[in-house]
Design a protein around this motif. Structure first.
Motif, short mmCIF file in Angstrom:
data_model
loop_
_atom_site.label_atom_id
_atom_site.label_comp_id
_atom_site.label_asym_id
_atom_site.label_seq_id
_atom_site.Cartn_x
_atom_site.Cartn_y
_atom_site.Cartn_z
N MET A 34 0.80 -1.32 -0.12
CA MET A 34 -0.06 -0.18 -0.27
C MET A 34 0.90 1.31 0.08
SD MET A 34 -3.32 0.86 2.21
CE MET A 34 -4.18 -0.43 1.58
N HIS A 35 0.55 2.49 -0.89
CA HIS A 35 1.44 3.37 -0.86
C HIS A 35 0.30 4.63 -0.34
CE1 HIS A 35 3.92 0.98 -3.30
NE2 HIS A 35 2.89 0.69 -4.00
N GLY A 36 1.18 5.85 0.00
CA GLY A 36 0.56 6.90 0.68
C GLY A 36 0.34 8.09 -0.18
N TYR A 37 -0.73 8.58 -0.52
CA TYR A 37 -0.57 9.61 -1.75
C TYR A 37 -1.52 10.81 -0.97
CZ TYR A 37 -0.37 5.90 -5.07
OH TYR A 37 -0.05 4.46 -5.64
N THR A 38 -1.14 12.16 -1.63
CA THR A 38 -1.68 13.30 -1.01
C THR A 38 -2.60 13.71 -2.34
OG1 THR A 38 -0.02 13.97 0.30
CG2 THR A 38 -1.61 15.67 -0.39
N ALA A 39 -4.08 13.97 -2.11
CA ALA A 39 -5.09 14.32 -3.11
C ALA A 39 -5.43 15.72 -3.04
CB ALA A 39 -6.10 13.45 -3.15
N ASP B 251 -3.32 0.87 -3.31
CA ASP B 251 -2.50 0.30 -3.83
C ASP B 251 -1.92 0.74 -5.04
OD1 ASP B 251 -2.14 -1.79 -1.81
OD2 ASP B 251 -3.96 -2.73 -2.80
N SER B 252 -2.55 1.60 -5.89
CA SER B 252 -2.41 2.27 -7.18
C SER B 252 -2.49 3.67 -7.15
CB SER B 252 -2.80 1.41 -8.31
OG SER B 252 -4.32 1.66 -8.05
N LEU B 253 -2.04 4.35 -8.15
CA LEU B 253 -2.68 5.67 -8.37
C LEU B 253 -3.86 5.90 -8.86
CD1 LEU B 253 -1.37 8.83 -8.71
CD2 LEU B 253 -1.02 8.09 -11.04
N LYS C 142 -10.30 6.83 -4.54
CA LYS C 142 -10.81 7.24 -3.12
C LYS C 142 -11.14 8.84 -2.87
CE LYS C 142 -8.83 3.08 -0.64
NZ LYS C 142 -7.88 2.64 0.05
N ALA C 143 -10.06 9.46 -3.58
CA ALA C 143 -10.02 10.99 -3.35
C ALA C 143 -11.27 11.47 -4.04
CB ALA C 143 -8.82 11.37 -4.21
N ILE C 144 -11.76 11.15 -5.12
CA ILE C 144 -12.88 11.43 -5.72
C ILE C 144 -14.12 11.20 -4.61
CG2 ILE C 144 -14.87 10.89 -7.52
CD1 ILE C 144 -12.50 10.71 -9.43
N ALA C 145 -14.12 9.81 -4.00
CA ALA C 145 -15.19 9.54 -3.06
C ALA C 145 -14.93 10.68 -1.83
CB ALA C 145 -15.02 8.10 -2.65
N HIS C 146 -13.73 10.85 -1.41
CA HIS C 146 -13.51 11.82 -0.45
C HIS C 146 -13.99 13.29 -0.63
CE1 HIS C 146 -11.83 13.68 3.03
NE2 HIS C 146 -11.14 14.67 2.41
N PHE C 147 -13.72 13.72 -1.88
CA PHE C 147 -14.10 15.11 -1.92
C PHE C 147 -15.65 15.40 -2.50
CE2 PHE C 147 -9.27 15.73 -2.58
CZ PHE C 147 -9.18 16.33 -1.49
N LYS C 148 -15.89 14.13 -3.25
CA LYS C 148 -17.41 14.30 -3.67
C LYS C 148 -17.58 15.25 -4.87
CE LYS C 148 -19.43 12.09 0.27
NZ LYS C 148 -18.66 11.96 1.25
N SER D 171 -6.48 15.76 -8.26
CA SER D 171 -5.20 15.27 -8.85
C SER D 171 -4.67 14.68 -7.22
CB SER D 171 -4.38 16.53 -9.08
OG SER D 171 -4.00 17.40 -7.83
N VAL D 172 -3.48 13.54 -7.84
CA VAL D 172 -3.10 12.75 -6.96
C VAL D 172 -1.59 12.62 -6.89
CG1 VAL D 172 -3.38 10.42 -5.68
CG2 VAL D 172 -5.26 11.35 -6.69
N VAL D 173 -0.91 12.74 -5.88
CA VAL D 173 0.59 12.86 -5.91
C VAL D 173 1.26 11.50 -4.94
CG1 VAL D 173 2.73 13.99 -5.51
CG2 VAL D 173 0.55 15.20 -6.52
N LEU D 174 1.99 10.88 -5.54
CA LEU D 174 2.67 9.66 -4.47
C LEU D 174 3.72 10.50 -3.49
CD1 LEU D 174 3.01 6.81 -3.99
CD2 LEU D 174 5.06 7.00 -5.55
#
Length: 67
Positions: free
Chosen positions: A1-6, A18-20, A26-32, A42-45
């Motif tokens: 698993m990897h950590g990203y900032t959205a 696990d992937s970009l 997940k970011a789309i589900a969070h920000f709605k 946008s998402v950055v590793l």
């Protein structure tokens, strides 16, 4: 698993996946955002190989310098 900032619309959130592509979903589900604004998320590793038990992984550094 990897950590990203959205990022979206001046807001940011930490996401683990696990992937970009998984992180973006997940970011789309969070920000709605509206369907027409989903492309603006946008998402950055930030961390690789995060251990779920400790929450620690290898930090990733991004650079604009060309080699």
């Amino acid at each position: 698993m990897h950590g990203y900032t959205a990022f979206f619309n001046g807001k940011e959130a930490d996401v683990y996946a696990d992937s970009l592509y998984g992180a973006k979903l997940k970011a789309i589900a969070h920000f709605k955002p509206r369907k027409s604004q989903e492309h603006m998320v946008s998402v950055v590793l930030c961390e690789k190989d995060v251990n779920p038990a400790t929450g620690k992984g290898t930090q990733v550094t991004h650079s604009t310098a060309s080699l």
